[in-house]
Design a protein around this motif. Structure first.
Motif, PDB file in Angstrom:
ATOM      1  N   GLU A   1      40.118  39.861  39.718  1.00  9.42           N
ATOM      2  CA  GLU A   1      41.052  39.307  40.700  1.00  9.42           C
ATOM      3  C   GLU A   1      40.256  38.686  41.843  1.00  9.42           C
ATOM      4  N   GLU A   2      40.582  37.431  42.185  1.00 11.02           N
ATOM      5  CA  GLU A   2      39.910  36.739  43.281  1.00 11.02           C
ATOM      6  C   GLU A   2      40.817  36.691  44.496  1.00 11.02           C
ATOM      7  N   VAL A   3      40.312  37.105  45.641  1.00  9.03           N
ATOM      8  CA  VAL A   3      41.055  37.082  46.898  1.00  9.03           C
ATOM      9  C   VAL A   3      40.183  36.391  47.931  1.00  9.03           C
ATOM     10  N   GLN A   4      40.538  35.139  48.239  1.00 11.11           N
ATOM     11  CA  GLN A   4      39.753  34.318  49.166  1.00 11.11           C
ATOM     12  C   GLN A   4      38.294  34.263  48.714  1.00 11.11           C
TER      13      GLN A   4
ATOM     14  N   THR B   1      32.869  51.138  45.292  1.00 10.41           N
ATOM     15  CA  THR B   1      33.115  52.522  45.651  1.00 10.41           C
ATOM     16  C   THR B   1      32.654  53.448  44.542  1.00 10.41           C
ATOM     17  N   ASP B   2      32.309  54.656  44.904  1.00 11.77           N
ATOM     18  CA  ASP B   2      31.911  55.660  43.917  1.00 11.77           C
ATOM     19  C   ASP B   2      33.093  56.515  43.465  1.00 11.77           C
ATOM     20  N   LYS B   3      34.301  56.187  43.965  1.00  8.39           N
ATOM     21  CA  LYS B   3      35.482  56.953  43.565  1.00  8.39           C
ATOM     22  C   LYS B   3      35.834  56.700  42.100  1.00  8.39           C
ATOM     23  N   LEU B   4      35.472  55.522  41.591  1.00  8.33           N
ATOM     24  CA  LEU B   4      35.801  55.183  40.218  1.00  8.33           C
ATOM     25  C   LEU B   4      34.535  55.095  39.394  1.00  8.33           C
ATOM     26  N   THR B   5      34.494  55.827  38.308  1.00 10.19           N
ATOM     27  CA  THR B   5      33.357  55.753  37.394  1.00 10.19           C
ATOM     28  C   THR B   5      33.782  55.419  35.973  1.00 10.19           C
ATOM     29  N   ASN B   6      35.085  55.414  35.718  1.00  9.03           N
ATOM     30  CA  ASN B   6      35.566  55.157  34.359  1.00  9.03           C
ATOM     31  C   ASN B   6      36.837  54.313  34.388  1.00  9.03           C
ATOM     32  N   SER B   7      36.816  53.209  35.126  1.00 11.40           N
ATOM     33  CA  SER B   7      38.004  52.362  35.281  1.00 11.40           C
ATOM     34  C   SER B   7      38.419  51.764  33.943  1.00 11.40           C
ATOM     35  N   SER B   8      39.726  51.688  33.712  1.00 14.56           N
ATOM     36  CA  SER B   8      40.178  51.281  32.378  1.00 14.56           C
ATOM     37  C   SER B   8      41.380  50.349  32.385  1.00 14.56           C
ATOM     38  N   SER B   9      41.762  49.798  33.538  1.00  9.15           N
ATOM     39  CA  SER B   9      42.979  48.980  33.585  1.00  9.15           C
ATOM     40  C   SER B   9      42.684  47.572  34.079  1.00  9.15           C
ATOM     41  N   ASN B  10      43.730  46.775  34.129  1.00  8.12           N
ATOM     42  CA  ASN B  10      43.669  45.473  34.781  1.00  8.12           C
ATOM     43  C   ASN B  10      43.687  45.668  36.297  1.00  8.12           C
ATOM     44  N   ILE B  11      43.651  44.562  37.049  1.00  6.15           N
ATOM     45  CA  ILE B  11      43.865  44.595  38.491  1.00  6.15           C
ATOM     46  C   ILE B  11      45.131  43.800  38.772  1.00  6.15           C
ATOM     47  N   PHE B  12      46.081  44.399  39.497  1.00  6.87           N
ATOM     48  CA  PHE B  12      47.331  43.705  39.809  1.00  6.87           C
ATOM     49  C   PHE B  12      47.482  43.602  41.319  1.00  6.87           C
ATOM     50  N   ARG B  13      47.710  42.375  41.791  1.00  7.55           N
ATOM     51  CA  ARG B  13      47.868  42.151  43.233  1.00  7.55           C
ATOM     52  C   ARG B  13      49.334  42.049  43.597  1.00  7.55           C
ATOM     53  N   ASN B  14      49.721  42.802  44.623  1.00  3.29           N
ATOM     54  CA  ASN B  14      51.063  42.711  45.190  1.00  3.29           C
ATOM     55  C   ASN B  14      50.913  42.582  46.707  1.00  3.29           C
TER      56      ASN B  14
ATOM     57  N   ILE C   1      45.075  55.745  30.818  1.00  2.85           N
ATOM     58  CA  ILE C   1      45.779  54.601  31.411  1.00  2.85           C
ATOM     59  C   ILE C   1      45.130  53.299  30.966  1.00  2.85           C
ATOM     60  N   SER C   2      45.959  52.303  30.632  1.00  2.00           N
ATOM     61  CA  SER C   2      45.448  51.012  30.167  1.00  2.00           C
ATOM     62  C   SER C   2      45.818  49.848  31.070  1.00  2.00           C
ATOM     63  N   CYS C   3      46.946  49.930  31.811  1.00  2.00           N
ATOM     64  CA  CYS C   3      47.385  48.778  32.595  1.00  2.00           C
ATOM     65  C   CYS C   3      48.376  49.206  33.680  1.00  2.00           C
ATOM     66  N   VAL C   4      48.455  48.382  34.734  1.00  2.00           N
ATOM     67  CA  VAL C   4      49.396  48.616  35.831  1.00  2.00           C
ATOM     68  C   VAL C   4      50.101  47.303  36.168  1.00  2.00           C
ATOM     69  N   PHE C   5      51.318  47.426  36.706  1.00  2.00           N
ATOM     70  CA  PHE C   5      52.103  46.235  37.046  1.00  2.00           C
ATOM     71  C   PHE C   5      53.158  46.625  38.075  1.00  2.00           C
ATOM     72  N   PHE C   6      53.298  45.854  39.150  1.00  2.00           N
ATOM     73  CA  PHE C   6      54.254  46.165  40.213  1.00  2.00           C
ATOM     74  C   PHE C   6      55.444  45.215  40.131  1.00  2.00           C
ATOM     75  N   LYS C   7      56.648  45.796  40.074  1.00  2.00           N
ATOM     76  CA  LYS C   7      57.866  44.987  40.004  1.00  2.00           C
ATOM     77  C   LYS C   7      59.049  45.779  40.547  1.00  2.00           C
ATOM     78  N   ASP C   8      59.835  45.118  41.415  1.00  2.00           N
ATOM     79  CA  ASP C   8      61.067  45.716  41.946  1.00  2.00           C
ATOM     80  C   ASP C   8      60.823  47.092  42.548  1.00  2.00           C
ATOM     81  N   SER C   9      59.810  47.173  43.408  1.00  2.00           N
ATOM     82  CA  SER C   9      59.469  48.408  44.137  1.00  2.00           C
ATOM     83  C   SER C   9      59.006  49.542  43.238  1.00  2.00           C
ATOM     84  N   LEU C  10      58.687  49.234  41.994  1.00  2.00           N
ATOM     85  CA  LEU C  10      58.179  50.246  41.068  1.00  2.00           C
ATOM     86  C   LEU C  10      56.803  49.826  40.555  1.00  2.00           C
ATOM     87  N   LEU C  11      55.917  50.780  40.463  1.00  5.44           N
ATOM     88  CA  LEU C  11      54.623  50.537  39.842  1.00  5.44           C
ATOM     89  C   LEU C  11      54.703  51.027  38.406  1.00  5.44           C
TER      90      LEU C  11
END
Length: 205
Positions: free
Chosen positions: A36-39, A58-71, A108-118
């Motif tokens: 995801e590109e932001v500016q 960040t060191d909080k994530l060591t095994n990330s497995s999803s897409n990136i979704f911007r809202n 977890i494989s993917c995330v998506f935000f729609k209608d106030s629900l993740l």
């Protein structure tokens, strides 16, 4: 460009060739899951964590497995067992679904935000997370590979077909063969195409 001849067929004609070094590789040793590109910032999510402009974020994530979704000013992404939200204004990362809350999802494989629900897809199907932190199981039990929004339709790509959201219910997409594994849906020339374990299919809308 540097060219390597792969083989020939015994005549004067070139049978095939390969172009090398056409692209400059960045983060060459990582398996990339989301971009995801932001500016002036390029966020890359990989199985080795979150990177920003090529540097570990960040060191909080060591095994990330999803897409990136911007809202808006929030980036949502996940590790195999937790969901995170990055505030682009403050650069703070919040865990919005911890390991205990996310355990019913499986990996977890993917995330998506729609209608106030993740919406969160994973090995055990599709789930939705309210702002209150309550996780709800949706009526999709198959492993979810991807979530996407095309031509005003919310698509859920699973290991046994594609589902769409209609009147708050997820229904099977009848224009596509069922019992196939689907990974993505893209739009070209106002037509929708689904990538599956048995080739590319066009949706009839």
């Amino acid at each position: 460009f540097p060219v390597t001849i792969c083989s020939c067929n015994g005549t004067k004609f070139l049978f095939c060739f390969k172009i090398n070094n056409l692209f400059r590789r960045s983060l060459p040793n990582l398996s990339i899951r989301g971009i995801e590109e932001v500016q002036d910032k390029l966020f890359v999510l990989s199985y080795s964590g979150l990177f920003m402009n090529g540097n570990k974020w960040t060191d909080k994530l060591t095994n990330s497995s999803s897409n990136i979704f911007r809202n808006g000013d929030i980036l949502y992404f996940a590790s195999t067992d937790q969901v995170f939200a990055l505030d682009l204004k403050t650069n703070e990362i919040e865990i919005i679904s911890n390991k205990i809350t996310s355990s019913p999802i499986g990996e977890i494989s993917c995330v998506f935000f729609k209608d106030s629900l993740l919406y969160i897809g994973g090995f055990n199907g599709l789930f939705s997370l309210k702002e209150s932190g309550i996780l709800k199981k949706e009526m999709i039990n198959e492993e979810v590979n991807n979530l996407c929004y095309k031509q005003n339709n919310f698509f859920v790509c699973t290991s046994k077909g594609v589902y769409t959201l209609s009147k708050n219910k997820f229904i099977s997409e009848i224009s596509l063969p069922s019992e196939l594994q689907y990974n993505d849906i893209e739009e070209r020339d106002n037509k929708l195409y689904a990538a599956s374990s048995r080739g590319l299919w066009m949706l009839e809308k």
